[in-house]
Each structure stands twice: as structure tokens, then as C-alpha cells.
Scaffold this motif. Structure first.
Motif, PDB file in Angstrom:
ATOM      1  N   CYS A 197       0.806  -1.107  -0.006  1.00 48.84           N
ATOM      2  CA  CYS A 197       0.219  -0.157  -0.060  1.00 48.84           C
ATOM      3  C   CYS A 197       0.878   1.106   0.075  1.00 48.84           C
ATOM      4  N   TYR A 198       2.045   1.028   0.710  1.00 51.42           N
ATOM      5  CA  TYR A 198       2.749   2.100   0.630  1.00 51.42           C
ATOM      6  C   TYR A 198       4.435   2.020   0.163  1.00 51.42           C
ATOM      7  N   PRO A 199       4.230   1.932  -1.236  1.00 50.11           N
ATOM      8  CA  PRO A 199       5.822   1.377  -1.689  1.00 50.11           C
ATOM      9  C   PRO A 199       6.772   2.310  -1.683  1.00 50.11           C
ATOM     10  N   ALA A 200       8.018   2.206  -1.905  1.00 48.92           N
ATOM     11  CA  ALA A 200       9.119   3.046  -1.994  1.00 48.92           C
ATOM     12  C   ALA A 200       8.689   3.974  -3.284  1.00 48.92           C
ATOM     13  N   GLY A 201       9.046   5.140  -3.081  1.00 48.05           N
ATOM     14  CA  GLY A 201       8.916   6.110  -4.197  1.00 48.05           C
ATOM     15  C   GLY A 201       7.638   6.758  -4.295  1.00 48.05           C
ATOM     16  N   SER A 202       6.543   6.382  -3.397  1.00 48.53           N
ATOM     17  CA  SER A 202       5.398   6.874  -3.330  1.00 48.53           C
ATOM     18  C   SER A 202       5.266   7.753  -2.001  1.00 48.53           C
ATOM     19  N   ARG A 203       4.777   9.047  -2.334  1.00 51.24           N
ATOM     20  CA  ARG A 203       4.693   9.721  -0.891  1.00 51.24           C
ATOM     21  C   ARG A 203       3.206  10.280  -0.989  1.00 51.24           C
ATOM     22  N   GLY A 204       2.767  10.922  -0.020  1.00 58.03           N
ATOM     23  CA  GLY A 204       1.304  11.318   0.281  1.00 58.03           C
ATOM     24  C   GLY A 204       0.236  10.272   0.304  1.00 58.03           C
ATOM     25  N   ASN A 205       0.609   9.139   0.763  1.00 55.76           N
ATOM     26  CA  ASN A 205      -0.468   7.884   0.891  1.00 55.76           C
ATOM     27  C   ASN A 205      -1.235   8.056   2.106  1.00 55.76           C
ATOM     28  N   LEU A 206      -0.732   8.817   3.214  1.00 51.80           N
ATOM     29  CA  LEU A 206      -1.459   8.634   4.565  1.00 51.80           C
ATOM     30  C   LEU A 206      -2.263  10.186   4.676  1.00 51.80           C
ATOM     31  N   TYR A 207      -3.570   9.756   5.137  1.00 47.83           N
ATOM     32  CA  TYR A 207      -4.588  10.896   5.486  1.00 47.83           C
ATOM     33  C   TYR A 207      -3.741  11.756   6.548  1.00 47.83           C
ATOM     34  N   PRO A 208      -4.373  12.837   6.470  1.00 46.53           N
ATOM     35  CA  PRO A 208      -3.858  14.073   7.604  1.00 46.53           C
ATOM     36  C   PRO A 208      -4.028  13.536   8.996  1.00 46.53           C
ATOM     37  N   ASN A 209      -5.100  12.526   9.459  1.00 48.43           N
ATOM     38  CA  ASN A 209      -5.178  12.195  10.733  1.00 48.43           C
ATOM     39  C   ASN A 209      -4.348  11.038  11.046  1.00 48.43           C
ATOM     40  N   GLU A 210      -3.919  10.257   9.962  1.00 49.94           N
ATOM     41  CA  GLU A 210      -3.004   9.126  10.041  1.00 49.94           C
ATOM     42  C   GLU A 210      -1.585   9.673  10.432  1.00 49.94           C
ATOM     43  N   LEU A 211      -1.187  10.762   9.459  1.00 49.97           N
ATOM     44  CA  LEU A 211       0.208  11.481   9.847  1.00 49.97           C
ATOM     45  C   LEU A 211       0.281  11.957  11.078  1.00 49.97           C
ATOM     46  N   VAL A 212      -0.661  12.423  11.606  1.00 49.89           N
ATOM     47  CA  VAL A 212      -0.549  12.959  13.030  1.00 49.89           C
ATOM     48  C   VAL A 212      -0.068  11.761  13.980  1.00 49.89           C
ATOM     49  N   VAL A 213      -0.810  10.728  13.506  1.00 48.57           N
ATOM     50  CA  VAL A 213      -0.355   9.477  14.656  1.00 48.57           C
ATOM     51  C   VAL A 213       1.105   8.973  14.294  1.00 48.57           C
ATOM     52  N   VAL A 214       1.315   9.027  13.019  1.00 54.40           N
ATOM     53  CA  VAL A 214       2.781   8.726  12.780  1.00 54.40           C
ATOM     54  C   VAL A 214       3.644   9.792  13.566  1.00 54.40           C
ATOM     55  N   ARG A 215       3.528  10.898  13.493  1.00 57.58           N
ATOM     56  CA  ARG A 215       4.444  11.970  13.991  1.00 57.58           C
ATOM     57  C   ARG A 215       4.546  11.764  15.477  1.00 57.58           C
ATOM     58  N   ASP A 216       3.310  11.450  16.179  1.00 57.37           N
ATOM     59  CA  ASP A 216       3.450  11.333  17.551  1.00 57.37           C
ATOM     60  C   ASP A 216       3.974  10.069  17.829  1.00 57.37           C
ATOM     61  N   ILE A 217       3.927   8.946  17.048  1.00 62.20           N
ATOM     62  CA  ILE A 217       4.669   7.750  17.435  1.00 62.20           C
ATOM     63  C   ILE A 217       6.191   8.095  17.384  1.00 62.20           C
ATOM     64  N   LEU A 218       6.765   8.695  16.231  1.00 66.93           N
ATOM     65  CA  LEU A 218       8.194   8.987  16.503  1.00 66.93           C
ATOM     66  C   LEU A 218       8.604   9.823  17.743  1.00 66.93           C
ATOM     67  N   ALA A 219       7.616  11.023  17.832  1.00 61.12           N
ATOM     68  CA  ALA A 219       8.187  11.886  19.047  1.00 61.12           C
ATOM     69  C   ALA A 219       8.175  10.970  20.395  1.00 61.12           C
ATOM     70  N   GLU A 220       7.138  10.153  20.222  1.00 63.02           N
ATOM     71  CA  GLU A 220       7.205   9.289  21.748  1.00 63.02           C
ATOM     72  C   GLU A 220       8.294   8.240  21.986  1.00 63.02           C
ATOM     73  N   LEU A 221       8.860   8.122  20.724  1.00 62.59           N
ATOM     74  CA  LEU A 221      10.050   7.035  20.710  1.00 62.59           C
ATOM     75  C   LEU A 221      11.498   7.900  20.689  1.00 62.59           C
ATOM     76  N   ASP A 222      11.258   9.211  20.902  1.00 61.63           N
ATOM     77  CA  ASP A 222      12.206  10.106  21.168  1.00 61.63           C
ATOM     78  C   ASP A 222      13.479  10.053  19.936  1.00 61.63           C
ATOM     79  N   GLY A 223      13.071   9.788  18.658  1.00 60.91           N
ATOM     80  CA  GLY A 223      13.924   9.893  17.535  1.00 60.91           C
ATOM     81  C   GLY A 223      14.608   8.649  17.350  1.00 60.91           C
ATOM     82  N   VAL A 224      14.293   7.557  18.158  1.00 52.56           N
ATOM     83  CA  VAL A 224      14.852   6.348  18.265  1.00 52.56           C
ATOM     84  C   VAL A 224      14.726   5.439  17.090  1.00 52.56           C
ATOM     85  N   VAL A 225      13.206   5.659  16.402  1.00 52.45           N
ATOM     86  CA  VAL A 225      12.805   5.128  15.067  1.00 52.45           C
ATOM     87  C   VAL A 225      12.554   6.188  14.189  1.00 52.45           C
ATOM     88  N   ALA A 226      13.146   5.871  12.832  1.00 55.38           N
ATOM     89  CA  ALA A 226      13.127   6.830  11.731  1.00 55.38           C
ATOM     90  C   ALA A 226      12.149   6.204  10.779  1.00 55.38           C
TER      91      ALA A 226
END
Length: 219
Positions: free
Chosen positions: A127-156
């Protein structure tokens, strides 16, 4: 909850994409991705410096009935937390949705070699292959950014790489890094606690959490 196989998820974007630089956990500028490298990965370590594995242990993704093979210990704690929050907050995980360690050395991007060391997962890579950007809905992107912050940059996240792959999440530290150990301890404390913290008990849209996510992204 938004289901996973909408037209938007298969949307492709122009090959002309702009790379974004990110900060590594030590606070130094890190290229958005290592140089692209297609073919068979021949090194004894994956792109993020973890040793390539011959086998890997399977770990439960709590809250779902799915498992994923990973390097173990601290890396598994961080990456299964990512998958667990995806399951709770974006869409339920189904069979085959989460890819972890593999013995297949064929890669299309250098960062995909991190699967060989069990230090990366891909959540619905078709669903999210290499080379494709913009597949997440805005609310989904908020969740992804929150996960990254919660993990303190340990996960990219692969969505930030020069050649993006929005299904891709990788450990961004070396093995045994103190920051990774600290994040893993935090997740284990949540998992053993009363259920008022961690995956399933967070509000990614809380203003303070959104501010923390923006701070991590901008450095």
C-alpha cells in the motif's frame, strides 16, 4: 477508523520529490536517506549499522493476532510498539501486513537492508511502496508523527527519506545505544502497567503531544 485499501493508498506521486533532512538521536544532521542502492545487499551489516542475521525470533504485536520476526530485545520493543499503535489508531493489522526480518538480500533502496538485521519493519508495503509519497490521510500522519516523538527519535520513518517509503520504520541508533535502551525500558513499563499509558491509551491529537512531534521534526 479508516480502512486500508482505499484508492488513496495506491496513489502514486511524481518522481520529482524533495528530500528532507532529519536529525539523528545524537542531534546531528542526518541525510533523509542513505544513497540509493539496488541489487543484492552483500555487507555483514545493514545500512543502519546492525549485524545481518541468519535467523530472527518472532514477537507478538500486542492487541492483534500478528507476529513479526525482529532482532530482539530493545529493537523489538520499539518496532512492535510502532506496529501496535498502527493497529489501534490507524487500522487493524491483518495477516501479512507487517514485514520484519528477512533473509532475502535483494533491496531496491539501501535502507531496506535493515530488514536483514531485523531492525526495521514495513507495515503494508504494497500500500505504501518505495517512491510514493502522500498516501497517508492527515489524521494518520498525525499519529505517525506522534509515534516518532514518543520514541524520542530512536525510530526513523521512511516517509521522511529522499526516496520515501511510508510503510518503512527502522531503528535509527546503533545496537546498544543508551537512547534505545531507555525507550525500550519505557515501553516495557507501559506494557506491565495498569493500561493508562502506551499504545491504545494515547491521544495523538493532544496539543502538547502535537507540539512535541513538531519539535522533533524540525529539530
Amino acid at each position: 477508523m479508516i480502512r486500508g485499501f482505499s484508492r488513496r493508498r495506491f496513489m502514486t506521486v511524481s518522481a520529482a520529490v524533495t528530500g528532507v533532512a532529519t536529525l539523528d538521536v545524537a542531534g546531528t544532521l542526518r541525510p533523509a536517506a542513505a544513497a540509493d542502492r539496488a541489487g543484492d545487499w552483500s555487507g555483514g551489516h545493514s545500512e543502519n549499522g546492525w549485524p545481518v542475521l541468519d535467523t530472527a525470533q518472532s514477537f507478538d504485536i500486542e492487541g492483534s493476532d500478528q507476529k513479526v520476526p525482529l532482532a530482539g530485545a530493545d529493537a523489538a520493543a520499539a518496532l512492535t510498539h510502532v506496529a501496535r499503535r498502527f493497529h489501534y489508531e490507524i487500522d487493524s493489522l491483518r495477516d501479512g501486513d507487517v514485514h520484519g526480518w528477512t533473509k532475502d538480500h535483494a533491496v531496491t533502496q539501501a535502507y531496506e537492508s535493515n530488514h536483514l538485521s531485523g531492525s526495521a519493519i514495513a507495515v503494508r508495503p504494497l500500500c505504501y511502496p518505495a517512491g510514493s509519497r502522500g498516501n497517508l490521510y492527515p489524521n494518520e500522519l498525525v499519529v505517525v508523527r506522534d509515534i516518532l516523538a514518543e520514541l524520542d527519535g530512536v525510530v526513523a520513518w521512511g516517509g521522511d527519506f529522499k526516496t520515501p517509503k511510508e510503510s518503512h520504520f527502522e531503528i535509527a541508533t546503533t545496537p546498544g545505544h543508551p537512547k534505545l535502551k531507555g525507550v525500550a525500558r519505557k515501553i516495557r513499563r507501559w506494557n506491565s502497567g495498569p493500561g493508562s499509558e502506551g499504545a491504545g491509551a494515547t491521544d495523538a491529537f493532544n496539543p502538547e503531544r502535537r507540539s512535541a512531534a513538531r519539535s522533533l521534526r524540525t529539530g
